[in-house]
Design a protein around this motif. Structure first.
Motif, PDB file in Angstrom:
ATOM      1  N   GLN A  65       0.846  -1.193   0.000  1.00 45.92           N
ATOM      2  CA  GLN A  65       0.000   0.000   0.000  1.00 45.92           C
ATOM      3  C   GLN A  65       0.883   1.244   0.000  1.00 45.92           C
ATOM      4  N   PRO A  66       0.612   2.240  -0.858  1.00 42.29           N
ATOM      5  CA  PRO A  66       1.451   3.442  -0.901  1.00 42.29           C
ATOM      6  C   PRO A  66       1.623   4.117   0.458  1.00 42.29           C
ATOM      7  N   TYR A  67       0.553   4.174   1.268  1.00 51.10           N
ATOM      8  CA  TYR A  67       0.684   4.821   2.575  1.00 51.10           C
ATOM      9  C   TYR A  67       1.723   4.117   3.445  1.00 51.10           C
ATOM     10  N   VAL A  68       1.746   2.792   3.426  1.00 51.18           N
ATOM     11  CA  VAL A  68       2.691   2.049   4.267  1.00 51.18           C
ATOM     12  C   VAL A  68       4.121   2.291   3.789  1.00 51.18           C
ATOM     13  N   VAL A  69       4.325   2.298   2.467  1.00 51.63           N
ATOM     14  CA  VAL A  69       5.661   2.611   1.915  1.00 51.63           C
ATOM     15  C   VAL A  69       6.085   4.005   2.380  1.00 51.63           C
ATOM     16  N   ALA A  70       5.185   4.976   2.239  1.00 52.35           N
ATOM     17  CA  ALA A  70       5.493   6.358   2.622  1.00 52.35           C
ATOM     18  C   ALA A  70       5.777   6.472   4.116  1.00 52.35           C
ATOM     19  N   ARG A  71       4.972   5.816   4.927  1.00 52.43           N
ATOM     20  CA  ARG A  71       5.121   5.885   6.379  1.00 52.43           C
ATOM     21  C   ARG A  71       6.464   5.313   6.836  1.00 52.43           C
ATOM     22  N   MET A  72       6.832   4.151   6.305  1.00 51.59           N
ATOM     23  CA  MET A  72       8.100   3.524   6.690  1.00 51.59           C
ATOM     24  C   MET A  72       9.288   4.389   6.286  1.00 51.59           C
ATOM     25  N   ILE A  73       9.242   4.922   5.077  1.00 55.45           N
ATOM     26  CA  ILE A  73      10.365   5.742   4.603  1.00 55.45           C
ATOM     27  C   ILE A  73      10.428   7.059   5.367  1.00 55.45           C
ATOM     28  N   GLU A  74       9.269   7.640   5.693  1.00 55.21           N
ATOM     29  CA  GLU A  74       9.261   8.889   6.468  1.00 55.21           C
ATOM     30  C   GLU A  74       9.900   8.678   7.840  1.00 55.21           C
ATOM     31  N   LEU A  75       9.603   7.561   8.482  1.00 52.51           N
ATOM     32  CA  LEU A  75      10.206   7.260   9.788  1.00 52.51           C
ATOM     33  C   LEU A  75      11.720   7.077   9.664  1.00 52.51           C
ATOM     34  N   LEU A  76      12.149   6.449   8.584  1.00 55.74           N
ATOM     35  CA  LEU A  76      13.588   6.247   8.367  1.00 55.74           C
ATOM     36  C   LEU A  76      14.315   7.561   8.094  1.00 55.74           C
ATOM     37  N   LEU A  77      13.631   8.507   7.447  1.00 57.64           N
ATOM     38  CA  LEU A  77      14.256   9.773   7.042  1.00 57.64           C
ATOM     39  C   LEU A  77      14.248  10.844   8.126  1.00 57.64           C
ATOM     40  N   ALA A  78      13.361  10.735   9.103  1.00 59.76           N
ATOM     41  CA  ALA A  78      13.149  11.811  10.079  1.00 59.76           C
ATOM     42  C   ALA A  78      14.463  12.300  10.682  1.00 59.76           C
ATOM     43  N   GLY A  79      14.752  13.596  10.506  1.00 61.54           N
ATOM     44  CA  GLY A  79      15.952  14.183  11.073  1.00 61.54           C
ATOM     45  C   GLY A  79      17.234  13.843  10.346  1.00 61.54           C
ATOM     46  N   ARG A  80      17.124  13.218   9.175  1.00 57.57           N
ATOM     47  CA  ARG A  80      18.311  12.831   8.409  1.00 57.57           C
ATOM     48  C   ARG A  80      18.289  13.510   7.039  1.00 57.57           C
ATOM     49  N   GLY A  81      19.471  13.670   6.469  1.00 57.70           N
ATOM     50  CA  GLY A  81      19.567  14.296   5.153  1.00 57.70           C
ATOM     51  C   GLY A  81      19.198  13.378   4.009  1.00 57.70           C
ATOM     52  N   GLY A  82      19.234  12.073   4.239  1.00 55.82           N
ATOM     53  CA  GLY A  82      18.916  11.088   3.208  1.00 55.82           C
ATOM     54  C   GLY A  82      19.019   9.708   3.819  1.00 55.82           C
ATOM     55  N   LEU A  83      18.841   8.690   2.982  1.00 55.68           N
ATOM     56  CA  LEU A  83      18.878   7.315   3.491  1.00 55.68           C
ATOM     57  C   LEU A  83      20.259   6.680   3.386  1.00 55.68           C
TER      58      LEU A  83
ATOM     59  N   PRO B 172      28.424  -2.398   5.802  1.00 54.67           N
ATOM     60  CA  PRO B 172      27.220  -2.044   6.550  1.00 54.67           C
ATOM     61  C   PRO B 172      26.317  -1.074   5.783  1.00 54.67           C
ATOM     62  N   TYR B 173      25.062  -0.979   6.244  1.00 54.85           N
ATOM     63  CA  TYR B 173      24.056  -0.125   5.610  1.00 54.85           C
ATOM     64  C   TYR B 173      23.628   0.990   6.550  1.00 54.85           C
TER      65      TYR B 173
ATOM     66  N   GLN C 234      19.055 -10.996  14.061  1.00 55.68           N
ATOM     67  CA  GLN C 234      20.360 -10.494  14.504  1.00 55.68           C
ATOM     68  C   GLN C 234      21.277 -10.215  13.321  1.00 55.68           C
ATOM     69  N   THR C 235      21.138 -11.020  12.252  1.00 53.44           N
ATOM     70  CA  THR C 235      21.982 -10.815  11.068  1.00 53.44           C
ATOM     71  C   THR C 235      21.776  -9.426  10.474  1.00 53.44           C
ATOM     72  N   LEU C 236      20.544  -8.912  10.532  1.00 55.03           N
ATOM     73  CA  LEU C 236      20.282  -7.576   9.998  1.00 55.03           C
ATOM     74  C   LEU C 236      20.824  -6.497  10.933  1.00 55.03           C
ATOM     75  N   LEU C 237      20.678  -6.696  12.225  1.00 57.16           N
ATOM     76  CA  LEU C 237      21.256  -5.745  13.187  1.00 57.16           C
ATOM     77  C   LEU C 237      22.769  -5.640  12.996  1.00 57.16           C
ATOM     78  N   ASP C 238      23.409  -6.785  12.743  1.00 52.57           N
ATOM     79  CA  ASP C 238      24.861  -6.815  12.568  1.00 52.57           C
ATOM     80  C   ASP C 238      25.302  -6.039  11.330  1.00 52.57           C
ATOM     81  N   GLN C 239      24.399  -5.903  10.347  1.00 55.33           N
ATOM     82  CA  GLN C 239      24.754  -5.224   9.094  1.00 55.33           C
ATOM     83  C   GLN C 239      24.381  -3.745   9.083  1.00 55.33           C
ATOM     84  N   LEU C 240      23.901  -3.242  10.223  1.00 58.93           N
ATOM     85  CA  LEU C 240      23.515  -1.838  10.339  1.00 58.93           C
ATOM     86  C   LEU C 240      24.719  -1.001  10.757  1.00 58.93           C
ATOM     87  N   ALA C 241      24.985   0.055  10.028  1.00 62.81           N
ATOM     88  CA  ALA C 241      26.112   0.937  10.326  1.00 62.81           C
ATOM     89  C   ALA C 241      25.844   1.741  11.602  1.00 62.81           C
ATOM     90  N   PRO C 242      26.892   2.216  12.276  1.00 62.26           N
ATOM     91  CA  PRO C 242      26.693   3.120  13.417  1.00 62.26           C
ATOM     92  C   PRO C 242      25.859   4.327  12.976  1.00 62.26           C
TER      93      PRO C 242
END
Length: 219
Positions: free
Chosen positions: A69-87, A152-153, A167-175
């Motif tokens: 659903q477009p709203y769910v895509v938008a909502r998830m990306i908005e939460l990821l972007l909040a206070g950041r210059g980009g992804l 890392p991502y 845990q594998t995804l947490l391990d691949q997350l950058a600081p």
């Protein structure tokens, strides 16, 4: 007019109405709205459903899968972007038909997208080729394992529900990175945002959602 522009129910005007609905539903980040407006969703849905491409609903794909659903895509990306210059560098788990990867590409330096179902991945490649998004790289892989070779991502987004955060995804997350995914089973799923801070992982829970389960292996 070419297939990327669309006609009638897939026209720019129809796309604009979808963006206005997202605003009414509370999506405030203009970067997110612009990214969604830039992606022709009708090329990602099944041809028989292209007239419904800009409705705010999930639609069926091949092999029992759905386009989010477009709203769910938008909502998830908005939460990821909040206070950041980009992804930054982004990993998408569950590429599906490629729609969300295309939206992410508008906001990310690089997008790595994994999909466990080979015929769906082939469809995503075809769809994304039309948009010439060279910064999107697709791989046939088990999303539970992420994609170690490109880690890392800065950002990880998961389009399927996990009983717990892998845990594998947490391990691949950058600081300083952020991971968002639906957590839970059946009717009890919520969006969970995890941030990797100097003190460790910080989790914040948001909306109730409904996603297909995050399954192991490849097909």
């Amino acid at each position: 007019m070419n297939s990327l522009q669309g006609i009638g129910m897939t026209s720019q005007r129809t796309r604009g109405r979808m963006i206005e609905r997202l605003r009414e539903q509370g999506i405030r980040d203009e970067r997110v709205l612009a990214a969604i407006a830039a992606v022709p969703r009708h090329i990602f849905v099944e041809p028989a459903l292209s007239h419904r491409a800009y409705e705010d609903t999930a639609l069926p794909l091949i092999l029992g899968q759905t386009i989010s659903q477009p709203y769910v895509v938008a909502r998830m990306i908005e939460l990821l972007l909040a206070g950041r210059g980009g992804l930054g560098k982004t990993l998408e788990v569950g590429a599906g038909c490629g729609y969300q990867a295309a939206v992410l590409a508008m906001l990310s330096k690089d997008v790595y997208a994994v999909e466990r179902i080979a015929p769906l991945l082939s469809r995503a490649r075809e769809n994304l080729r039309q948009l010439r998004l060279s910064q999107v790289r697709l791989k046939h892989a088990d999303g539970n394992q992420g994609l170690v070779e490109a880690s890392p991502y800065d950002t990880i987004i998961v389009a399927a529900a996990a009983a717990r955060v892998p845990q594998t995804l947490l391990d691949q997350l950058a600081p300083g990175g952020r991971l968002i995914l639906p957590v839970g089973g059946g009717q009890e799923q919520v969006l969970s945002l995890i941030e990797r801070t100097p003190e460790g992982f910080k989790e914040t829970r948001f909306d109730a959602v409904r996603f297909v389960p995050l399954l192991p292996g490849v097909e």
